[in-house]
Design a protein around this motif. Structure first.
Motif, short mmCIF file in Angstrom:
data_model
loop_
_atom_site.label_atom_id
_atom_site.label_comp_id
_atom_site.label_asym_id
_atom_site.label_seq_id
_atom_site.Cartn_x
_atom_site.Cartn_y
_atom_site.Cartn_z
N ASN A 39 0.32 -1.10 0.54
CA ASN A 39 -0.04 0.09 0.43
C ASN A 39 0.79 1.55 -0.30
O ASN A 39 0.35 1.96 -0.97
CB ASN A 39 -0.35 0.00 1.01
N ARG A 88 1.95 1.38 -3.73
CA ARG A 88 0.57 1.85 -4.70
C ARG A 88 1.04 3.95 -4.34
O ARG A 88 0.09 4.87 -5.51
CB ARG A 88 -0.20 1.29 -4.24
N GLN A 89 1.47 4.41 -3.37
CA GLN A 89 0.84 5.92 -2.68
C GLN A 89 2.32 6.65 -4.00
O GLN A 89 1.90 8.38 -3.30
CB GLN A 89 1.30 5.75 -1.39
N PRO A 144 4.53 10.42 1.30
CA PRO A 144 3.77 9.56 2.35
C PRO A 144 4.05 9.27 2.79
O PRO A 144 5.82 9.21 3.24
CB PRO A 144 2.73 8.35 1.20
#
Length: 371
Positions: free
Chosen positions: A140, A143-144, A152
């Motif tokens: 995750n 993916r950011q 992030p």
């Protein structure tokens, strides 16, 4: 014969006159003229003691309370902000005043983010093998990641083993290094810290700037203070005054004041205490940086005084007329009222000379003319 006798008689009479005339004339004293001495006329003021208030005044200049030099911590080509700025232009808080070309630094960060993403992808197989329960968290995070956006937040570690594993692959080191570069990238843009005005500019668009080079000087709009040198002996009157007023040179009241701070040292140039006051405009008046204003306060005197012109007082002494003769009286100067002095210690109804006569004789008689 008869004619001869007549001639002799005439000659004898002339001889008698010539001999006895001077003697007789000496016996008569000169006539005495009676001179009436006239008294010297002097203008006087009839003393009338009254309760009055004394005005204290000082002179100061309006200066900006918040003044900043625009400087960059980076180097490069200077670019225009939201609009071209010249002295006198105003701006809003948060608007871009200036920027420095960041193209090279920007592309370098894009490359580092892409490389960081690749490092994480290559690590997924080991994470899936050693930390299967943490795999989805790291996927995750990957993916950011966007090459053109700030990274992030780094996922938190759920065990010391996971933390040691990630650190051994230099993931945290590279992450914080990129975050540092992102922070530095923000220094290529200078945003207005407040609503204000450009006072001066030192560089133009297209010029090359270095770290700490001054680009412009800006001041906060409507946020002013007044620097006023005040005499040491009068400072307490201003400090204890119930109300302080600011007056324009034409005597119009432009605002009220409040002491913000007072210097603890004497200004060597003015031999006064530098005092700084806030100013609140009234009656629609506008205050501008650089304005010269008079600071004024009034204090009611406990002693009764007589209002006299400056010319009547010399070294705290005045002259009064008593029985047509001058008498010098020591008095006390209590302050000012406009262009006049407030003097205490004068007998009621005394005739005070409007102008002090230096080296005046105490024997000369004077005649008073009241003004």
């Amino acid at each position: 014969m008869k004619a001869r006798n007549i001639v002799l008689i005439i000659l004898g009479l002339l001889l008698v006159v010539l001999i006895y005339g001077p003697i007789l004339s000496k016996g008569q004293g000169p006539k005495t003229k009676t001179n009436t001495e006239s008294a010297t006329i002097v203008p006087v003021i009839k003393a009338k003691n009254q309760t009055a208030q004394v005005d204290f005044e000082a002179y100061g200049q309006v200066t900006p309370y918040t003044e900043i030099n625009v400087v960059f911590e980076v180097q490069g080509k200077l670019l225009q902000g939201d609009k071209k700025l010249k002295p006198g232009h105003s701006f809003k808080k948060g608007s871009v005043l200036y920027s420095v070309d960041q193209s090279e630094e920007l592309y370098a960060i894009y490359a580092r983010r892409s490389s960081f993403n690749a490092m994480l992808v290559n690590l997924m197989a080991d994470i899936e093998l050693d930390f299967p329960q943490e795999l989805e968290k790291w996927k995750n995070f990957i993916r950011q990641i966007d090459d053109r956006k700030n990274l992030p937040e780094l996922p938190s570690f759920n065990s010391d083993k996971e933390k040691r594993f990630i650190n051994s692959r230099n993931i945290a080191t590279e992450y914080y290094s990129i975050k540092s570069a992102e922070t530095r990238l923000s220094k290529y843009i200078y945003r207005a810290p407040f609503d204000g005005t450009i006072v001066e500019t030192y560089a133009e668009e297209g010029s090359y700037v270095s770290p700490a080079t001054s680009i412009a000087k800006i001041v906060k709009t409507g946020d002013y203070e007044v620097k006023v040198p005040i005499k040491k002996e009068e400072l307490n009157h201003f400090t204890n005054a119930q109300q302080l007023w600011f007056l324009a040179p034409n005597k119009d009241t432009v605002g009220t004041g409040k002491i913000i701070r007072t210097s603890n040292v004497v200004n060597q140039q003015t031999q006064s205490i530098d005092t700084y006051l806030s100013i609140t405009p009234i009656n629609g008046h506008k205050v501008y940086q650089g304005d010269f204003l008079n600071l004024s306060c009034a204090e009611k005197l406990e002693m009764q005084t007589v209002t006299l012109p400056h010319t009547a007082v010399v070294d705290n002494n005045i002259q009064i007329l008593e029985d047509s003769l001058l008498q010098t009286v020591n008095v006390r100067n209590m302050g000012y009222k406009g262009d006049s002095l407030l003097i205490a210690g004068i007998p009621e109804n005394a005739q005070v000379l409007c102008s002090f006569l230096q080296n005046a004789s105490t024997e000369t008689k004077y005649e008073a003319v009241e003004k």
